[in-house]
Write an enzyme that holds these catalytic residues in place. Structure first.
Site, PDB file in Angstrom:
ATOM      1  N   GLU A  63       0.856  -1.158  -0.087  1.00  0.00           N
ATOM      2  CA  GLU A  63      -0.027  -0.028  -0.043  1.00  0.00           C
ATOM      3  C   GLU A  63       0.720   1.171  -0.150  1.00  0.00           C
ATOM      4  O   GLU A  63       0.499   2.300  -0.697  1.00  0.00           O
ATOM      5  CB  GLU A  63      -0.962  -0.118   1.444  1.00  0.00           C
ATOM      6  CG  GLU A  63      -1.891   1.118   1.167  1.00  0.00           C
ATOM      7  CD  GLU A  63      -2.634   1.144   2.535  1.00  0.00           C
ATOM      8  OE1 GLU A  63      -2.275   1.034   3.512  1.00  0.00           O
ATOM      9  OE2 GLU A  63      -3.946   1.846   2.214  1.00  0.00           O
ATOM     10  N   GLU A  67       0.672   4.145  -2.794  1.00  0.00           N
ATOM     11  CA  GLU A  67       0.547   5.556  -2.418  1.00  0.00           C
ATOM     12  C   GLU A  67       1.593   6.528  -2.610  1.00  0.00           C
ATOM     13  O   GLU A  67       1.283   7.786  -3.062  1.00  0.00           O
ATOM     14  CB  GLU A  67       0.141   5.640  -0.990  1.00  0.00           C
ATOM     15  CG  GLU A  67      -1.172   4.922  -0.631  1.00  0.00           C
ATOM     16  CD  GLU A  67      -1.812   5.108   0.718  1.00  0.00           C
ATOM     17  OE1 GLU A  67      -0.783   5.239   1.615  1.00  0.00           O
ATOM     18  OE2 GLU A  67      -2.956   4.960   1.091  1.00  0.00           O
ATOM     19  N   HIS A  74       0.638  13.348  -8.029  1.00  0.00           N
ATOM     20  CA  HIS A  74      -0.181  14.537  -7.541  1.00  0.00           C
ATOM     21  C   HIS A  74       0.809  15.595  -7.297  1.00  0.00           C
ATOM     22  O   HIS A  74      -0.089  16.942  -7.224  1.00  0.00           O
ATOM     23  CB  HIS A  74      -1.266  13.836  -6.612  1.00  0.00           C
ATOM     24  CG  HIS A  74      -2.099  13.123  -6.945  1.00  0.00           C
ATOM     25  ND1 HIS A  74      -3.586  13.107  -6.744  1.00  0.00           N
ATOM     26  CD2 HIS A  74      -2.256  12.036  -7.544  1.00  0.00           C
ATOM     27  CE1 HIS A  74      -4.282  12.493  -7.326  1.00  0.00           C
ATOM     28  NE2 HIS A  74      -3.386  11.632  -7.819  1.00  0.00           N
ATOM     29  N   SER A  91       5.357  20.819  -3.113  1.00  0.00           N
ATOM     30  CA  SER A  91       4.018  21.724  -2.694  1.00  0.00           C
ATOM     31  C   SER A  91       3.060  21.150  -2.369  1.00  0.00           C
ATOM     32  O   SER A  91       2.510  21.490  -0.862  1.00  0.00           O
ATOM     33  CB  SER A  91       3.553  22.602  -3.691  1.00  0.00           C
ATOM     34  OG  SER A  91       2.935  21.938  -4.763  1.00  0.00           O
ATOM     35  N   HIS A 196      -1.208   2.117 -12.711  1.00  0.00           N
ATOM     36  CA  HIS A 196      -2.432   1.516 -12.141  1.00  0.00           C
ATOM     37  C   HIS A 196      -2.421  -0.054 -12.377  1.00  0.00           C
ATOM     38  O   HIS A 196      -3.242  -0.667 -11.936  1.00  0.00           O
ATOM     39  CB  HIS A 196      -3.440   2.228 -13.084  1.00  0.00           C
ATOM     40  CG  HIS A 196      -3.946   3.508 -12.530  1.00  0.00           C
ATOM     41  ND1 HIS A 196      -5.071   4.020 -13.284  1.00  0.00           N
ATOM     42  CD2 HIS A 196      -3.474   4.386 -11.841  1.00  0.00           C
ATOM     43  CE1 HIS A 196      -5.118   5.437 -12.767  1.00  0.00           C
ATOM     44  NE2 HIS A 196      -4.227   5.728 -11.992  1.00  0.00           N
ATOM     45  N   ASP A 202      -8.961   3.728  -2.584  1.00  0.00           N
ATOM     46  CA  ASP A 202      -9.662   3.505  -1.149  1.00  0.00           C
ATOM     47  C   ASP A 202     -10.974   4.595  -1.158  1.00  0.00           C
ATOM     48  O   ASP A 202     -11.670   4.380  -0.349  1.00  0.00           O
ATOM     49  CB  ASP A 202      -8.574   4.300  -0.334  1.00  0.00           C
ATOM     50  CG  ASP A 202      -7.476   3.206   0.147  1.00  0.00           C
ATOM     51  OD1 ASP A 202      -7.598   1.924   0.029  1.00  0.00           O
ATOM     52  OD2 ASP A 202      -6.339   3.881   0.494  1.00  0.00           O
ATOM     53  N   ASP A 214      -6.298  -4.097 -10.862  1.00  0.00           N
ATOM     54  CA  ASP A 214      -6.041  -5.254 -11.899  1.00  0.00           C
ATOM     55  C   ASP A 214      -5.890  -6.488 -10.975  1.00  0.00           C
ATOM     56  O   ASP A 214      -5.812  -6.228  -9.665  1.00  0.00           O
ATOM     57  CB  ASP A 214      -4.871  -5.040 -12.948  1.00  0.00           C
ATOM     58  CG  ASP A 214      -3.449  -5.192 -12.038  1.00  0.00           C
ATOM     59  OD1 ASP A 214      -3.375  -5.402 -10.731  1.00  0.00           O
ATOM     60  OD2 ASP A 214      -2.381  -5.214 -12.802  1.00  0.00           O
TER      61      ASP A 214
END
Ligand code: HEM
Ligand SMILES: *[C@@H]1O[C@H](CO)[C@@H](O)[C@H](O)[C@H]1NC(C)=O
Length: 358
Positions: A63, A67, A74, A91, A196, A202, A214
């Site tokens: 996990e 993440e 992001h 940032s 992916h 989540d 998948d």
């Protein structure tokens, strides 16, 4: 004879000189264990050991790795020549209160809070740490390419503006436009979505956290490109969630964005080209990730510390259809080439297990 000999001696000397020049370039790190081509990279070895042991549970592709990879995106995609944002500048961590309130960043606060103590402890910048952790984390996933890591992002001085991170309910046009604005071609967009393959949701359906995209979320394989092309038949949960469409397997989540990108005439053939081509997916993902990881930075002023990133384990499976399905379940979308012929895993249809929280 004498002439021939001295000519070959010159060649040998030349070769030795080249070899020693390559050796001289390496410096011994203060830890007495590692060497590096640039002394600045030495500081990364203790961080590598620390995060492998204490962030990634001893080198898992679990996990926190998933993440951490999402976080590289992001942070970096918060970059636009017209709307602002500093790209891969940390940032999202430095202005956590602002950026984690953006709808598309739902859930990234968890990994930011897990990573922050390592940033503080090691005195690295937030932007460098986020990309370093992503590259190290991916190296734990069998089948992944060995990602590059360039060092030298200053700490961000301003947050990214909102609405730069794509959402799973965005149209293909809006997704491709957003990525083009940040400098990515449609081929690079699809290559980046290899991420992916080691991913779960989540928050798309909050009643079933850890639902993978998948059947092999611990392997950096091409299964996501195969399984997203299968006809969707049911929702892993109750359905009715924004950005989710039906998937082919119990326990599997399909994002609307992955679904539409796999079927749109602008991207379907690119999507399909990765479906049974691990090497192509690896190299395309590696180059697109390097570009993503230095977005908004001047790469020529950064130090190439890629040698610190471990070599990932080899892939543990081959491209296949999940048990119980066949080629008739593939929704052919590329107009020019048939989807590669694949055979199904033996046995009855199985369901996909959630990625456990750790
Ligand atoms: C069209 C662009 C993209 C969209 C719309 C999108 C959307 C999403 C969504 C909705 C989730 C689930 C989040 C949750 O509910 O927990 C997710 C997870 C994830 N995304 Fe993306 N994504 C995109 C591109 C990317 C890219 C470019 C990367 C990395 C290079 C990436 C890496 C990941 C990873 C690794 C996860 C799994 C996180 C986990 O398992 O905790 N995504 N993405
Ligand atoms: C960058 O910012 C982080 C988080 O605010 C801080 O812990 C770190 O010391 C800063 N690093 C540098 C080099 O300024």
């Amino acid at each position: 004879m004498g002439f021939g000999r001295s000519a070959s001696s010159v060649l040998v000397l030349g070769a030795l000189r080249l070899a020693s020049a390559a050796l001289i370039k390496r410096v011994a790190c203060p830890d007495g264990v590692h060497t590096a081509t640039n002394a600045a990279c030495c500081a990364l070895f203790p961080i590598l050991d620390d995060i492998q042991a204490n962030l990634f549970d001893g080198g898992e592709c679990g996990e926190e790795v998933h993440e951490s990879l999402r976080l590289t995106f992001h942070d970096a995609i918060g970059f636009s020549p017209t709307k602002g944002g500093g790209g891969a500048d940390g940032s999202i961590m430095i202005f956590e209160d602002i950026e984690t309130a953006f709808h598309a960043n739902l859930g990234v606060d968890e990994i930011i809070d897990a990573q922050k103590p390592f940033v503080v402890k090691h005195g690295i910048t937030a932007g460098d740490f986020i990309q370093f952790a992503g590259a190290v984390g991916v190296s734990n996933c069998p089948g992944a390419p060995r990602l590059n890591f360039f060092l030298g992002r200053p700490n961000a001085t301003a947050p990214s503006p909102d609405l730069l991170v794509p959402e799973p309910f965005d149209t293909v046009t809006s997704i491709l436009d957003r990525f083009a604005d940040a400098g990515f071609t449609p081929t690079e967009v699809i290559a980046l979505l290899a991420s992916h393959s080691v991913a779960a949701a989540d928050h798309v359906d909050p009643t079933i956290p850890g639902t993978p995209f998948d059947s092999t979320p611990g392997q950096f394989d091409t299964q996501v490109f195969i399984e997203v092309q299968l006809r969707g038949t049911s929702f892993p949960g109750a359905g009715g969630n924004q950005g989710e469409v039906e998937s082919p397997l119990a326990g599997e989540m399909r994002l609307q964005s992955d679904h539409t990108l796999a079927r749109d005439s602008r991207t379907a053939c690119i999507w399909q080209s990765f479906a049974n081509n691990q090497a192509r997916m690896q190299s395309a993902f590696k180059s697109a990730m390097l570009k993503l990881s230095v977005l908004g930075q001047d790469q020529s002023k950064m130090i190439d510390c890629s040698e610190v990133i471990p070599t990932p384990p080899p892939i543990g499976d081959t491209p296949h259809l999940p048990a119980g399905l066949n080629m008739n379940d593939i929704e052919q979308a590329c107009a020019t080439t048939p989807f590669p012929a694949l055979t199904a895993d033996p046995g009855p249809e199985t369901s996909v297990a959630a990625v456990p929280p750790s």
